[in-house]
Design a protein around this motif. Structure first.
Motif, PDB file in Angstrom:
ATOM      1  N   SER A  97      -5.088  10.547  -4.968  1.00 52.47           N
ATOM      2  CA  SER A  97      -5.805  10.352  -3.706  1.00 52.47           C
ATOM      3  C   SER A  97      -7.095  11.166  -3.666  1.00 52.47           C
ATOM      4  CB  SER A  97      -4.887  10.635  -2.519  1.00 52.47           C
ATOM      5  OG  SER A  97      -4.460  11.971  -2.488  1.00 52.47           O
ATOM      6  N   ASP A  98      -7.245  11.981  -2.651  1.00 56.11           N
ATOM      7  CA  ASP A  98      -8.525  12.668  -2.447  1.00 56.11           C
ATOM      8  C   ASP A  98      -9.066  13.370  -3.687  1.00 56.11           C
ATOM      9  OD1 ASP A  98      -7.599  13.780   0.830  1.00 56.11           O
ATOM     10  OD2 ASP A  98      -8.497  11.926   0.139  1.00 56.11           O
ATOM     11  N   MET A 150      -6.412   3.038   4.779  1.00 57.41           N
ATOM     12  CA  MET A 150      -6.530   1.736   4.115  1.00 57.41           C
ATOM     13  C   MET A 150      -6.373   0.583   5.113  1.00 57.41           C
ATOM     14  SD  MET A 150      -6.772   2.780   0.860  1.00 57.41           S
ATOM     15  CE  MET A 150      -6.286   1.490  -0.303  1.00 57.41           C
ATOM     16  N   VAL A 179       0.869  -1.183   0.000  1.00 53.15           N
ATOM     17  CA  VAL A 179       0.000   0.000   0.000  1.00 53.15           C
ATOM     18  C   VAL A 179       0.905   1.232   0.000  1.00 53.15           C
ATOM     19  CG1 VAL A 179      -1.835   1.236   1.203  1.00 53.15           C
ATOM     20  CG2 VAL A 179      -1.758  -1.265   1.298  1.00 53.15           C
ATOM     21  N   VAL A 180       0.721   2.128  -0.964  1.00 51.62           N
ATOM     22  CA  VAL A 180       1.620   3.283  -1.092  1.00 51.62           C
ATOM     23  C   VAL A 180       0.838   4.569  -1.320  1.00 51.62           C
ATOM     24  CG1 VAL A 180       3.598   2.020  -2.003  1.00 51.62           C
ATOM     25  CG2 VAL A 180       1.878   2.901  -3.579  1.00 51.62           C
ATOM     26  N   SER A 181       1.409   5.664  -0.839  1.00 53.80           N
ATOM     27  CA  SER A 181       0.822   6.983  -1.082  1.00 53.80           C
ATOM     28  C   SER A 181       1.916   8.027  -0.933  1.00 53.80           C
ATOM     29  CB  SER A 181      -0.304   7.245  -0.081  1.00 53.80           C
ATOM     30  OG  SER A 181      -0.872   8.516  -0.298  1.00 53.80           O
ATOM     31  N   THR A 182       1.739   9.176  -1.576  1.00 47.78           N
ATOM     32  CA  THR A 182       2.714  10.260  -1.454  1.00 47.78           C
ATOM     33  C   THR A 182       1.979  11.553  -1.144  1.00 47.78           C
ATOM     34  OG1 THR A 182       4.687  11.216  -2.485  1.00 47.78           O
ATOM     35  CG2 THR A 182       2.791  10.935  -3.903  1.00 47.78           C
ATOM     36  N   ASP A 226      -2.733   8.243   5.322  1.00 52.69           N
ATOM     37  CA  ASP A 226      -3.268   7.546   4.139  1.00 52.69           C
ATOM     38  C   ASP A 226      -3.108   6.030   4.264  1.00 52.69           C
ATOM     39  OD1 ASP A 226      -4.352   9.669   2.683  1.00 52.69           O
ATOM     40  OD2 ASP A 226      -2.410  10.185   1.825  1.00 52.69           O
ATOM     41  N   VAL A 266       0.514   5.210 -10.524  1.00 51.59           N
ATOM     42  CA  VAL A 266      -0.366   4.569  -9.543  1.00 51.59           C
ATOM     43  C   VAL A 266      -0.794   5.500  -8.410  1.00 51.59           C
ATOM     44  CG1 VAL A 266       0.549   2.264 -10.043  1.00 51.59           C
ATOM     45  CG2 VAL A 266       1.561   3.616  -8.180  1.00 51.59           C
ATOM     46  N   GLY A 267      -0.364   6.761  -8.435  1.00 53.55           N
ATOM     47  CA  GLY A 267      -0.814   7.649  -7.377  1.00 53.55           C
ATOM     48  C   GLY A 267      -0.098   8.973  -7.445  1.00 53.55           C
ATOM     49  N   GLY A 268      -0.517   9.892  -6.570  1.00 51.37           N
ATOM     50  CA  GLY A 268       0.148  11.177  -6.582  1.00 51.37           C
ATOM     51  C   GLY A 268      -0.492  12.180  -5.662  1.00 51.37           C
ATOM     52  N   ASP A 269      -0.019  13.405  -5.802  1.00 51.40           N
ATOM     53  CA  ASP A 269      -0.457  14.502  -4.955  1.00 51.40           C
ATOM     54  C   ASP A 269      -0.209  15.790  -5.732  1.00 51.40           C
ATOM     55  OD1 ASP A 269      -1.324  15.647  -2.441  1.00 51.40           O
ATOM     56  OD2 ASP A 269       0.741  16.277  -2.132  1.00 51.40           O
ATOM     57  N   LEU A 270      -1.153  16.719  -5.670  1.00 52.40           N
ATOM     58  CA  LEU A 270      -1.037  17.967  -6.410  1.00 52.40           C
ATOM     59  C   LEU A 270      -1.120  19.131  -5.438  1.00 52.40           C
ATOM     60  CD1 LEU A 270      -0.999  19.434  -9.171  1.00 52.40           C
ATOM     61  CD2 LEU A 270      -3.495  19.312  -9.138  1.00 52.40           C
ATOM     62  N   HIS A 296     -16.367  12.302  -0.773  1.00 56.18           N
ATOM     63  CA  HIS A 296     -15.489  11.390  -1.517  1.00 56.18           C
ATOM     64  C   HIS A 296     -15.947   9.949  -1.337  1.00 56.18           C
ATOM     65  CE1 HIS A 296     -12.924  14.702  -2.335  1.00 56.18           C
ATOM     66  NE2 HIS A 296     -12.279  14.732  -1.192  1.00 56.18           N
ATOM     67  N   THR A 325       8.210  15.529  -7.996  1.00 55.64           N
ATOM     68  CA  THR A 325       8.844  14.517  -7.153  1.00 55.64           C
ATOM     69  C   THR A 325       8.256  13.162  -7.516  1.00 55.64           C
ATOM     70  OG1 THR A 325       9.133  16.125  -5.387  1.00 55.64           O
ATOM     71  CG2 THR A 325       9.328  13.804  -4.786  1.00 55.64           C
ATOM     72  N   ARG A 373     -12.660   3.002  -0.100  1.00 55.85           N
ATOM     73  CA  ARG A 373     -13.727   4.014  -0.053  1.00 55.85           C
ATOM     74  C   ARG A 373     -15.023   3.536  -0.670  1.00 55.85           C
ATOM     75  NH1 ARG A 373     -10.895   9.578  -2.272  1.00 55.85           N
ATOM     76  NH2 ARG A 373      -9.301   9.722  -0.665  1.00 55.85           N
ATOM     77  N   ALA A 384      -4.774   5.533  -0.749  1.00 58.60           N
ATOM     78  CA  ALA A 384      -3.467   5.008  -1.124  1.00 58.60           C
ATOM     79  C   ALA A 384      -3.703   3.961  -2.203  1.00 58.60           C
ATOM     80  CB  ALA A 384      -2.761   4.407   0.091  1.00 58.60           C
ATOM     81  N   THR A 385      -2.634   3.516  -2.816  1.00 58.83           N
ATOM     82  CA  THR A 385      -2.728   2.563  -3.909  1.00 58.83           C
ATOM     83  C   THR A 385      -2.275   1.192  -3.429  1.00 58.83           C
ATOM     84  OG1 THR A 385      -2.213   4.341  -5.431  1.00 58.83           O
ATOM     85  CG2 THR A 385      -1.979   2.103  -6.265  1.00 58.83           C
ATOM     86  N   LEU A 427       4.634   7.098  -8.350  1.00 59.54           N
ATOM     87  CA  LEU A 427       3.768   8.089  -7.720  1.00 59.54           C
ATOM     88  C   LEU A 427       4.344   9.467  -8.023  1.00 59.54           C
ATOM     89  CD1 LEU A 427       4.207   5.777  -4.997  1.00 59.54           C
ATOM     90  CD2 LEU A 427       1.933   6.752  -4.850  1.00 59.54           C
ATOM     91  N   ILE A 428       3.475  10.430  -8.257  1.00 57.91           N
ATOM     92  CA  ILE A 428       3.902  11.764  -8.679  1.00 57.91           C
ATOM     93  C   ILE A 428       3.421  12.801  -7.673  1.00 57.91           C
ATOM     94  CG2 ILE A 428       3.745  13.502 -10.494  1.00 57.91           C
ATOM     95  CD1 ILE A 428       2.712  11.037 -12.264  1.00 57.91           C
ATOM     96  N   ALA A 429       4.337  13.478  -7.001  1.00 57.75           N
ATOM     97  CA  ALA A 429       3.956  14.637  -6.185  1.00 57.75           C
ATOM     98  C   ALA A 429       4.338  15.868  -6.986  1.00 57.75           C
ATOM     99  CB  ALA A 429       4.666  14.617  -4.840  1.00 57.75           C
ATOM    100  N   THR A 484       8.257   9.108  -7.070  1.00 58.49           N
ATOM    101  CA  THR A 484       8.639   7.913  -6.317  1.00 58.49           C
ATOM    102  C   THR A 484       8.449   6.714  -7.220  1.00 58.49           C
ATOM    103  OG1 THR A 484       7.963   8.902  -4.224  1.00 58.49           O
ATOM    104  CG2 THR A 484       8.172   6.502  -4.277  1.00 58.49           C
ATOM    105  N   GLY A 491      -7.467   6.853  -6.888  1.00 56.03           N
ATOM    106  CA  GLY A 491      -8.807   7.215  -6.460  1.00 56.03           C
ATOM    107  C   GLY A 491      -9.115   6.828  -5.033  1.00 56.03           C
TER     108      GLY A 491
END
Lengths: 312, 312
Positions: free
Chosen positions: B2-3, A83, A46-49, A79, B123-127, A222, B136, A149, B34-35, B91-93, B138, B31
């Motif tokens: 994510s959110d 999960m 399980v990963v998140s940034t 995060d 597979v994920g990110g943050d804006l 959400h 950034t 979710r 976390a992924t 993952l993209i921040a 990962t 979505g």
């Protein structure tokens, strides 16, 4: 911190050494191009940034450097809690501006304390010079059964951990030139990712879950959107921080409390005993257009949906 | 992201939609908070995080937005290549400043192209909004047998892929107000992480490996330090980009070529046929104080050790 931990010369290495000396054995596996980790057999990764920026997520005048490090890390770890995953480690991409150089040790200490408290090692990172302090934390965890979710169904019960409103009260106080109460300040400065609480809730049968980062209204929206359900929140039932009204409690973001749905009632008293944290029934899941209603004195009002970093 | 991917209102969501529409099925699992990913049975997870900032790693005047996205992603993926890992996802921040808003689609396209070319999903990110463009990335990969920095032994042979010097030539040209040659420009703007090449080298018996991000001299020093060996590089043997002298070739950073050691000679011709890329024997591993010597016309000179983003 990949390349920078080898015995190269230069200021970047000195800065990495400041961090590594703070971290001690709370960091591990750092020093190669990438970090190698084992995911427990039978579990998924399980990963998140998550990025925290000065003047976007916090202001320097509000917090001590160690609190800034703690908070950025806790926000990302939340995060994993959302999960119901168990933390394995974190990676830290740190962008330092000149005026933060002297605070690096304290920032690093706050990051390590927060990671340690959640059972996560520091397993890698990257250090860059930039115009604005940015702490981007990538969290790695694992679980055999992620809480998602999209599992809420009509008829489910809606629950929330803790009390809501503290972070919003703290920000409001600072913005008005006042000091927040110690309780409200602590909720903003030292939020706690609800890692073990989430695992308890998942074991107890949570059908869906999310952490409250955008505010109860926003995160309930959400969850409603992902599950294709309507959520009704009873305003009178909201567990509120001292001094928070209903509006504040349901708008307050970066709470990092958990919002979950269950098919059957939970033993909130047992939860309270185990975690010294309240678990409150605050609404129901219904059929209907995905969205959130707030029930105030028996009347339905559409719920505001939190805030947006890009809005003025 | 994510959110932000749920059906919430606001400009942040609009921006996420711009990216998601570009990515299409090159993104997956986005979505939730976390992924969730599976690591292949019998393999270990390999992770790294890497930030690219405007005016630190690139300048807006030098590159198109899609190239900036490609380059940031390739740089991060190269850390998986350095471990001979197979990419799983990224993952993209992303921190966007106002003046980059209109370029978001192109940035996102470059990121996706680079990830796709390496076989990695988004597979994920943050804006986040910020003062300075920051990407950034990962990277997540897996392997049963990671290639590491610490396995070189006295007597090993030193090899490098490709030709060195292109990125340094491109930067020098821009700094002097000239346009770089198309070849040098491409080496800076569209670097290629040597993912499959690294797996070939690991299978062929590489004892240690690293990717060249700090410059050959600097990264050879990292490898020497980790392995506790001295490395002798034959300046005359260095494969140089057209127009690059020895000094440029051994200082040039962000090459993302591979530097590996082996106990036995490799079949460089077979490597060349498979990847259309040179593999060159450039030195030897020796006993001695950890460090790097450059042999120029039979004379030993200590090698400079690359550059440092924090130095003036």
């Amino acid at each position: 911190m990949s390349d920078e931990t080898s015995l190269g010369p230069g200021r970047e290495f000195d800065l990495v050494r400041v961090m590594m000396s703070r971290w001690g054995d709370r960091a591990r596996g750092i020093g190669d191009d990438a970090t190698v980790l084992s995911v427990p057999t039978g579990e998924q990764l399980v990963v998140s940034t998550d990025a925290s920026l000065e003047d976007v997520h916090f202001r320097r005048a509000w917090l001590a450097p160690a609190e800034i490090g703690w908070r950025a890390t806790a926000a990302a770890l939340s995060d994993l809690a959302a999960m119901a995953a168990t933390p394995l480690g974190i990676l830290i991409a740190l962008t330092l501006s000149e005026r933060w150089l002297d605070d690096l040790g304290e920032l690093a200490e706050g990051i390590a304390e927060s990671a340690s408290a959640a059972g996560a090692s520091i397993v890698g990172g990257d250090l860059t010079r930039g115009e604005q302090l940015a702490i981007t934390i990538t969290v790695l965890g694992s679980t055999a059964a992620p809480m998602r979710r999209d599992g809420a169904h009509p008829g489910d019960i809606l629950w929330v951990t803790g009390q809501l409103g503290g972070p919003a009260l703290a920000i409001a106080a600072w913005n008005e030139g006042r000091q927040p109460t110690p309780e409200a300040r602590a909720r903003f400065a030292r939020p706690v990712p609800r890692i073990r609480e989430a695992q308890w809730l998942a074991r107890a049968g949570a059908s869906a879950g999310i952490d409250i980062s955008d505010g109860l209204g926003g995160d309930a929206a959400h969850l409603a959107a992902a599950s294709g359900v309507r959520i009704a929140i009873d305003a009178d039932a909201l567990p509120r921080a001292p001094g928070a009204d209903v509006s504040t409690a349901q708008r307050s973001g970066e709470e990092y409390e958990l919002l979950v749905t269950t098919r059957s009632p939970l033993d909130a008293a047992a939860f309270q005993r185990e975690f010294n944290l309240s678990l409150t029934r605050i609404g129901t899941v219904e059929q209907g257009d995905p969205g959130v209603d707030l029930l105030i004195g028996g009347e339905r009002v559409a719920s505001p949906t939190g805030y947006d970093h890009f809005s003025p």
